[in-house]
Scaffold this motif. Structure first.
Motif, mmCIF file in Angstrom:
data_model
loop_
_atom_site.group_PDB
_atom_site.id
_atom_site.type_symbol
_atom_site.label_atom_id
_atom_site.label_comp_id
_atom_site.label_asym_id
_atom_site.label_seq_id
_atom_site.Cartn_x
_atom_site.Cartn_y
_atom_site.Cartn_z
ATOM 1 N N ASP A 209 0.837 -1.199 0.000
ATOM 2 C CA ASP A 209 0.000 0.000 0.000
ATOM 3 C C ASP A 209 0.874 1.251 0.000
ATOM 4 O O ASP A 209 0.559 2.251 -0.650
ATOM 5 N N LEU A 210 1.977 1.180 0.766
ATOM 6 C CA LEU A 210 2.866 2.339 0.901
ATOM 7 C C LEU A 210 4.281 1.853 1.161
ATOM 8 O O LEU A 210 4.489 0.877 1.894
ATOM 9 N N ILE A 211 5.253 2.525 0.569
ATOM 10 C CA ILE A 211 6.661 2.201 0.770
ATOM 11 C C ILE A 211 7.343 3.378 1.452
ATOM 12 O O ILE A 211 7.224 4.520 0.990
ATOM 13 N N VAL A 212 8.033 3.122 2.540
ATOM 14 C CA VAL A 212 8.839 4.138 3.217
ATOM 15 C C VAL A 212 10.301 3.832 2.931
ATOM 16 O O VAL A 212 10.772 2.717 3.195
ATOM 17 N N GLY A 230 -3.834 0.573 9.137
ATOM 18 C CA GLY A 230 -4.229 -0.660 8.483
ATOM 19 C C GLY A 230 -3.559 -0.921 7.154
ATOM 20 O O GLY A 230 -3.941 -1.853 6.439
ATOM 21 N N LEU A 231 -2.557 -0.121 6.792
ATOM 22 C CA LEU A 231 -1.883 -0.286 5.507
ATOM 23 C C LEU A 231 -0.777 -1.335 5.595
ATOM 24 O O LEU A 231 -0.155 -1.522 6.647
ATOM 25 N N HIS A 232 -0.548 -2.009 4.471
ATOM 26 C CA HIS A 232 0.590 -2.932 4.363
ATOM 27 C C HIS A 232 1.785 -2.108 3.908
ATOM 28 O O HIS A 232 1.801 -1.575 2.795
ATOM 29 N N VAL A 233 2.793 -2.015 4.763
ATOM 30 C CA VAL A 233 3.889 -1.066 4.581
ATOM 31 C C VAL A 233 5.218 -1.794 4.424
ATOM 32 O O VAL A 233 5.501 -2.766 5.134
ATOM 33 N N ALA A 234 6.047 -1.310 3.513
ATOM 34 C CA ALA A 234 7.436 -1.752 3.395
ATOM 35 C C ALA A 234 8.335 -0.643 3.920
ATOM 36 O O ALA A 234 8.180 0.524 3.547
ATOM 37 N N LEU A 235 9.250 -0.998 4.797
ATOM 38 C CA LEU A 235 10.240 -0.063 5.331
ATOM 39 C C LEU A 235 11.590 -0.489 4.772
ATOM 40 O O LEU A 235 12.142 -1.518 5.164
#
Length: 513
Positions: A209-212, A230-235
């Motif tokens: 959903d979002l990439i940091v 509730g977002l699926h996030v990549a760090l």
């Protein structure tokens, strides 16, 4: 400590032999005593002692060599490296790399021998030692890594002209000098030894959903705030904590009276682990491409990560002088960390470039061990706090030159002999004989990978508005890599949270408003 080790090692599944080669000196006896106490923490650990002329500790698993060894007593910062070597050999530990990186390590061509020269007081050395221990353990038979304590093997260090730690050798050739991480070291190893061809060369693609991008205070705050929505996030980052890892004492975060950089980095990691966040460490960003509303992030591990929104929080790194002779002498007289590399210049003449707080603090520390310290400042006056300037001026072996420009680092490629310094008032340039120079001229934003993608100012900072939006819709930025004033941890955390809230707000409203 033994009680803590008992708890840590209670889950060990294999038996480990700590094989000591005991030298005929005090270090040999100290090694035996320390490792015997260490092994008493678990019935899965045993000690084998053999006489010899050279001090060494080897780690065996179920009687077989693991490829991990220590030439020196692993105390100080390297005590953690010993603990992790055992834990990692058992297939355990939060520092174990993800599947993508494991495959890269397993594909390295063998045999190869790695040696890391370290100092037990160096804060950058453990990360390199632990990373290369993992390489030896994961790559398997034919891969070896040994940590060498430079304080014990001084003649060897002098013969190799080592003046910075950590210094990593591949065989008899220098592979790397200075701070690094597992991902960077694996890429250097691939270039040096090659890799076995795998069945599929297609990049691994993952959707989020979002990439940091960046996992310092700003990036981790962004990831946590986004995951809580509730977002699926990549760090994605080289290491969690970023530049914070190189900070010693931190005493200006409200409600946290005192902490350290390493502790704060560990706390950031622990907090991120509480949420639906994929932490992808040991990665550099090789590029970002726009594909309609999607953004594709290409990493140094060969992955392509896809999301509609990206938050860039890559922070800043030590700024270099950019003068002739500097690049080829980094680690060979040109240094950035006085705590790590200062001891190599004990009793020698050195220079510190930079008159801000970091430069004057470095000069004060180095004055205690060096023969003389010369501070070089480009501006007309020092910029450090008054209390630091007063302390500096009280030291008998410190000289300060203001309104000067460092023009060249002079050396032979293995060590430096002087700096060429030019007064800004037009007087002739002069040579300053020194054995080392510590560059302390501030930080530069880590934003080269977005050149041409988003707007940056003349010093490379990403231009953002009051909501952390960049010039490209769906791409946000936060922290020290941006134009936000005052580069402070607490401000970076707030900016990271703001960027996440802006991104979520625009997600549910269908774009910028």
């Amino acid at each position: 400590m033994i009680d803590q080790l008992r708890s840590i090692f209670s889950a060990l599944e294999h038996h480990y032999t700590l094989k000591i080669t005991q030298s005929e000196d005090a270090n040999g006896q100290a090694m035996v005593e320390m490792i015997t106490d260490f092994a008493s923490s678990s019935d899965k650990l045993s000690v084998e002692v053999n006489p010899g002329t050279e001090l060494r500790l080897e780690l065996l698993r179920d009687g077989e060599a693991t490829g991990v060894s220590f030439r020196g007593i692993p105390t100080g910062h390297e005590f953690t490296s010993l603990i992790l070597a055992v834990f990692n050999a058992d297939g355990k530990g939060k520092n174990l790399p993800d599947e993508v990186l494991v495959r890269r390590i397993q594909s390295l061509k063998k045999p190869f021998q790695l040696t890391t020269y370290a100092s037990l007081s160096c804060t950058n050395c453990p990360e390199v030692v632990q990373a290369l221990n993992l390489v030896a353990l994961i790559a398997g038979e034919g891969a070896q890594h040994e940590m060498v304590d430079g304080a014990i093997y001084k003649e060897e260090v002098e013969r190799l002209d080592i003046s910075a730690v950590p210094t990593v050798y591949l065989g008899d050739q220098v592979l790397h000098i200075g701070q690094s991480n597992l991902g960077e070291l694996v890429l250097k190893l691939e270039a040096a030894v090659g890799k076995e061809e795998t069945e599929s060369q297609e990049p691994i693609r993952k959707s989020y959903d979002l990439i940091v991008i960046g996992a310092g205070p700003a990036g981790t705050a962004s990831a946590i705030y986004s995951a809580r929505k509730g977002l699926h996030v990549a760090l994605v980052a080289e290491r969690v904590g970023g530049q914070v890892n190189d900070t010693t004492a931190i005493e200006n975060i409200p409600s946290v009276a005192s902490t350290t950089g390493t502790q704060l980095a560990a706390d950031l990691r622990a907090h991120a682990h509480e949420y639906n966040i994929d932490i992808l460490e040991q990665r550099r960003i090789e590029g970002i491409e726009l594909a309609g509303t999607k953004k594709e992030v290409k990493t140094s591990m060969g992955e392509v990560l896809e999301a509609e929104q990206i938050i860039i929080a890559t922070g800043a790194a030590w700024r270099k002088l950019g003068v002739p002779g500097e690049a080829e002498h980094i680690g060979r007289g040109v240094a950035f960390c006085p705590h790590c590399d200062g001891p190599f210049f004990k009793g020698k003449d050195i220079a510190v470039v930079g008159g801000g707080n970091s430069g004057i603090e470095a000069a004060i520390d180095l004055a205690g061990i060096c023969k003389s310290v010369t501070v070089l400042e480009f501006a007309e006056t020092l910029k450090a706090d008054t209390v630091l300037q007063e302390k500096l001026m009280s030291l008998p072996n410190v000289t300060v030159h203001t309104s000067v420009a460092t023009q060249e680092v002079v050396g032979d490629g293995t060590k430096i002999s002087s700096l060429k310094v030019a007064p800004r008032d037009g007087k002739p340039a002069f040579d300053l004989p020194v054995a080392g120079v510590f560059v302390q001229i501030g930080l530069a934003a880590n934003t080269q990978f977005v050149d041409g993608l988003v707007e940056r100012n003349r010093i490379g900072e990403i231009v953002i508005d009051e909501r952390c939006r960049t010039s490209v819709e769906g791409i946000y930025a936060a922290g020290d890599c941006t134009t936000v004033p005052y580069k402070q941890i607490v401000i970076a955390m707030g900016e990271g949270a703001k960027a996440a809230l802006t991104a979520f707000d625009e997600r549910i409203r269908g774009g910028q408003h």
